[in-house]
Design a protein around this motif. Structure first.
Motif, PDB file in Angstrom:
ATOM      1  N   GLN A   1       0.882  -1.107   0.066  1.00  0.00           N
ATOM      2  CA  GLN A   1      -0.083  -0.156   0.080  1.00  0.00           C
ATOM      3  C   GLN A   1       0.919   1.198  -0.141  1.00  0.00           C
ATOM      4  O   GLN A   1       0.695   2.318  -0.526  1.00  0.00           O
ATOM      5  CB  GLN A   1      -0.880   0.022   1.262  1.00  0.00           C
ATOM      6  N   ASP A   2       1.931   0.984   0.534  1.00  0.00           N
ATOM      7  CA  ASP A   2       2.983   2.442   0.912  1.00  0.00           C
ATOM      8  C   ASP A   2       3.432   2.581  -0.726  1.00  0.00           C
ATOM      9  O   ASP A   2       3.691   3.862  -1.151  1.00  0.00           O
ATOM     10  CB  ASP A   2       3.731   2.110   1.747  1.00  0.00           C
ATOM     11  N   VAL A   3       3.874   1.731  -1.204  1.00  0.00           N
ATOM     12  CA  VAL A   3       4.442   1.880  -2.483  1.00  0.00           C
ATOM     13  C   VAL A   3       3.636   2.226  -3.486  1.00  0.00           C
ATOM     14  O   VAL A   3       3.690   2.910  -4.580  1.00  0.00           O
ATOM     15  CB  VAL A   3       5.156   0.582  -3.236  1.00  0.00           C
ATOM     16  N   GLN A   4       2.146   1.717  -3.317  1.00  0.00           N
ATOM     17  CA  GLN A   4       0.883   2.229  -4.218  1.00  0.00           C
ATOM     18  C   GLN A   4       0.773   3.712  -4.153  1.00  0.00           C
ATOM     19  O   GLN A   4       0.762   4.546  -5.013  1.00  0.00           O
ATOM     20  CB  GLN A   4      -0.386   1.352  -3.966  1.00  0.00           C
ATOM     21  N   GLU A   5       1.244   4.155  -2.989  1.00  0.00           N
ATOM     22  CA  GLU A   5       0.984   5.731  -2.686  1.00  0.00           C
ATOM     23  C   GLU A   5       1.970   6.480  -3.496  1.00  0.00           C
ATOM     24  O   GLU A   5       1.822   7.586  -4.005  1.00  0.00           O
ATOM     25  CB  GLU A   5       0.897   5.911  -1.081  1.00  0.00           C
ATOM     26  N   VAL A   6       3.108   5.977  -3.526  1.00  0.00           N
ATOM     27  CA  VAL A   6       4.281   6.649  -4.283  1.00  0.00           C
ATOM     28  C   VAL A   6       3.963   6.731  -5.848  1.00  0.00           C
ATOM     29  O   VAL A   6       4.131   7.525  -6.457  1.00  0.00           O
ATOM     30  CB  VAL A   6       5.754   5.726  -4.108  1.00  0.00           C
ATOM     31  N   LYS A   7       3.221   5.251  -6.097  1.00  0.00           N
ATOM     32  CA  LYS A   7       3.134   5.431  -7.542  1.00  0.00           C
ATOM     33  C   LYS A   7       1.999   6.327  -7.996  1.00  0.00           C
ATOM     34  O   LYS A   7       1.835   6.833  -9.165  1.00  0.00           O
ATOM     35  CB  LYS A   7       2.548   4.080  -7.851  1.00  0.00           C
ATOM     36  N   THR A   8       1.202   6.540  -7.233  1.00  0.00           N
ATOM     37  CA  THR A   8       0.033   7.348  -7.157  1.00  0.00           C
ATOM     38  C   THR A   8       0.448   9.062  -7.383  1.00  0.00           C
ATOM     39  O   THR A   8      -0.064   9.767  -8.252  1.00  0.00           O
ATOM     40  CB  THR A   8      -1.110   7.079  -6.155  1.00  0.00           C
ATOM     41  N   ALA A   9       1.305   9.073  -6.450  1.00  0.00           N
ATOM     42  CA  ALA A   9       1.887  10.586  -6.334  1.00  0.00           C
ATOM     43  C   ALA A   9       2.599  11.023  -7.798  1.00  0.00           C
ATOM     44  O   ALA A   9       2.414  11.865  -8.128  1.00  0.00           O
ATOM     45  CB  ALA A   9       2.765  10.582  -5.169  1.00  0.00           C
ATOM     46  N   ALA A  10       3.500   9.835  -8.143  1.00  0.00           N
ATOM     47  CA  ALA A  10       4.035  10.223  -9.347  1.00  0.00           C
ATOM     48  C   ALA A  10       3.101  10.324 -10.535  1.00  0.00           C
ATOM     49  O   ALA A  10       3.408  11.430 -11.315  1.00  0.00           O
ATOM     50  CB  ALA A  10       5.307   9.078  -9.606  1.00  0.00           C
ATOM     51  N   SER A  11       2.117   9.672 -10.515  1.00  0.00           N
ATOM     52  CA  SER A  11       1.245   9.783 -11.807  1.00  0.00           C
ATOM     53  C   SER A  11       0.208  10.879 -11.682  1.00  0.00           C
ATOM     54  O   SER A  11       0.056  11.710 -12.546  1.00  0.00           O
ATOM     55  CB  SER A  11       0.108   8.570 -11.839  1.00  0.00           C
ATOM     56  N   ASN A  12       0.238  11.518 -10.436  1.00  0.00           N
ATOM     57  CA  ASN A  12      -0.473  12.676 -10.217  1.00  0.00           C
ATOM     58  C   ASN A  12       0.307  14.122 -10.685  1.00  0.00           C
ATOM     59  O   ASN A  12      -0.426  15.133 -10.678  1.00  0.00           O
ATOM     60  CB  ASN A  12      -1.123  13.053  -9.059  1.00  0.00           C
TER      61      ASN A  12
ATOM     62  N   GLN B   1       1.428  16.544 -13.238  1.00  0.00           N
ATOM     63  CA  GLN B   1       0.918  16.871 -14.569  1.00  0.00           C
ATOM     64  C   GLN B   1       2.087  17.329 -15.356  1.00  0.00           C
ATOM     65  O   GLN B   1       2.707  18.425 -15.034  1.00  0.00           O
ATOM     66  CB  GLN B   1      -0.174  17.967 -14.209  1.00  0.00           C
ATOM     67  N   GLY B   2       2.270  16.646 -16.331  1.00  0.00           N
ATOM     68  CA  GLY B   2       3.336  16.940 -17.258  1.00  0.00           C
ATOM     69  C   GLY B   2       3.241  18.316 -17.971  1.00  0.00           C
ATOM     70  O   GLY B   2       4.313  18.839 -18.327  1.00  0.00           O
ATOM     71  N   SER B   3       2.037  18.869 -18.238  1.00  0.00           N
ATOM     72  CA  SER B   3       1.719  20.009 -18.936  1.00  0.00           C
ATOM     73  C   SER B   3       1.620  21.358 -18.204  1.00  0.00           C
ATOM     74  O   SER B   3       1.546  22.254 -18.478  1.00  0.00           O
ATOM     75  CB  SER B   3       0.499  19.953 -19.601  1.00  0.00           C
ATOM     76  N   VAL B   4       1.841  21.211 -16.796  1.00  0.00           N
ATOM     77  CA  VAL B   4       2.148  22.083 -15.892  1.00  0.00           C
ATOM     78  C   VAL B   4       3.338  22.381 -15.506  1.00  0.00           C
ATOM     79  O   VAL B   4       3.971  21.708 -15.212  1.00  0.00           O
ATOM     80  CB  VAL B   4       1.172  21.874 -14.843  1.00  0.00           C
TER      81      VAL B   4
ATOM     82  N   GLN C   1       2.624  18.925  -5.163  1.00  0.00           N
ATOM     83  CA  GLN C   1       2.453  17.496  -5.775  1.00  0.00           C
ATOM     84  C   GLN C   1       3.821  16.813  -6.087  1.00  0.00           C
ATOM     85  O   GLN C   1       3.871  15.537  -5.746  1.00  0.00           O
ATOM     86  CB  GLN C   1       1.548  17.520  -7.255  1.00  0.00           C
ATOM     87  N   ILE C   2       4.937  17.609  -6.416  1.00  0.00           N
ATOM     88  CA  ILE C   2       6.173  17.092  -6.521  1.00  0.00           C
ATOM     89  C   ILE C   2       6.735  16.600  -5.261  1.00  0.00           C
ATOM     90  O   ILE C   2       7.191  15.620  -5.093  1.00  0.00           O
ATOM     91  CB  ILE C   2       6.694  17.661  -7.504  1.00  0.00           C
ATOM     92  N   ASN C   3       6.482  17.555  -4.256  1.00  0.00           N
ATOM     93  CA  ASN C   3       7.006  17.039  -2.777  1.00  0.00           C
ATOM     94  C   ASN C   3       6.389  16.212  -2.112  1.00  0.00           C
ATOM     95  O   ASN C   3       6.772  15.462  -1.353  1.00  0.00           O
ATOM     96  CB  ASN C   3       6.975  18.390  -1.868  1.00  0.00           C
ATOM     97  N   LYS C   4       5.126  15.886  -2.542  1.00  0.00           N
ATOM     98  CA  LYS C   4       4.205  14.644  -2.058  1.00  0.00           C
ATOM     99  C   LYS C   4       4.923  13.313  -2.434  1.00  0.00           C
ATOM    100  O   LYS C   4       5.047  12.487  -1.909  1.00  0.00           O
ATOM    101  CB  LYS C   4       2.717  14.975  -2.371  1.00  0.00           C
ATOM    102  N   PHE C   5       5.135  13.372  -3.641  1.00  0.00           N
ATOM    103  CA  PHE C   5       5.908  12.206  -4.482  1.00  0.00           C
ATOM    104  C   PHE C   5       7.400  11.850  -3.699  1.00  0.00           C
ATOM    105  O   PHE C   5       7.363  10.777  -3.317  1.00  0.00           O
ATOM    106  CB  PHE C   5       6.334  12.365  -5.926  1.00  0.00           C
ATOM    107  N   PHE C   6       8.129  12.990  -3.461  1.00  0.00           N
ATOM    108  CA  PHE C   6       9.265  12.828  -2.804  1.00  0.00           C
ATOM    109  C   PHE C   6       8.978  12.430  -1.272  1.00  0.00           C
ATOM    110  O   PHE C   6       9.847  11.635  -0.644  1.00  0.00           O
ATOM    111  CB  PHE C   6      10.189  14.057  -2.595  1.00  0.00           C
TER     112      PHE C   6
END
Length: 218
Positions: free
Chosen positions: A178-189, A191-194, A202-207
């Motif tokens: 579940q913890d790793v899934q949260e990392v994957k979700t944070a990375a997916s969220n 936005q490449g166009s922003v 959001q980037i800090n959330k991934f880190f």
């Protein structure tokens, strides 16, 4: 009475001078060659020193390659893994470092890459192919620090690193799915166009999510 002719002895000093001149010429020829050889050796040595100095100067700039290898050069993989993870946790703890030149984000990705690689080394788990792909993403950021496409590159690198963490989790840390899934979700969220600075949270959330997983793996 017959006259007795007495021949005068020829002087010796011209011969002495000639011998001295010959000796002087021989001395000059012999030692002049030695001096030339020494000069040549000095020139070669000087050139080698200059070449080595130039090489050192050219490679004085620290790149991600230099930093990514420092983490696991310690006496044991365990120590290296602990040091690398601690280095990443300490770096991402200060979110105020994220600036317009994206230095913080790029450095954070390198520190995360070091930490994951060190943990994989502890597990004897080969992730070299995955890391090669991440390296290419990081190099894009280094080549053009002001590019507007950094968010897309950060997302790409983050998703690759999250996938590596998932592979490691499945092999050795089944309770962290579940913890790793949260990392994957944070990375997916991400936005490449922003632009990066417009989605710092959001980037800090991934880190942060990646830091949490590494902390639990340690």
């Amino acid at each position: 009475m017959a006259e007795i002719k007495i021949e005068k002895k020829k002087p010796i000093w011209p011969w002495i001078i000639l011998v001295l001149v010959i000796l002087a010429l021989l001395y000059f020829l012999v030692f002049a060659d030695d001096d030339d050889d020494m000069d040549d050796m000095d020139d070669v040595t000087t050139e080698q020193v200059e070449e080595e100095t130039a090489w050192d100067d050219e490679n004085d700039t620290t790149t991600w390659d230099d930093e990514s290898e420092d983490a696991w050069d310690d006496e044991s993989d365990t120590l290296a893994g602990t040091a690398a993870v601690s280095g990443y946790l300490a770096y991402v703890a200060d979110k105020s470092k994220m600036g317009v030149d994206h230095e913080y984000t790029n450095k954070a990705l390198m520190e995360l890459m070091k930490a994951i690689q060190a943990k994989a080394n502890e597990m004897n788990y080969d992730i070299s192919a995955d890391m090669q792909a991440v390296k290419q993403d990081i190099q894009k950021i280094e080549k053009d620090p002001t590019a507007l496409s950094h968010a897309n590159t950060i997302k790409s690198a983050g998703q690759k690193l999250a996938n590596v963490l998932e592979k490691m989790q499945k092999q050795k840390y089944p309770d962290l799915s579940q913890d790793v899934q949260e990392v994957k979700t944070a990375a997916s969220n991400i936005q490449g166009s922003v632009q990066t600075l417009e989605q710092k949270d959001q980037i800090n959330k991934f880190f942060d999510e990646a830091a949490d997983v590494l902390r639990k793996m340690s």
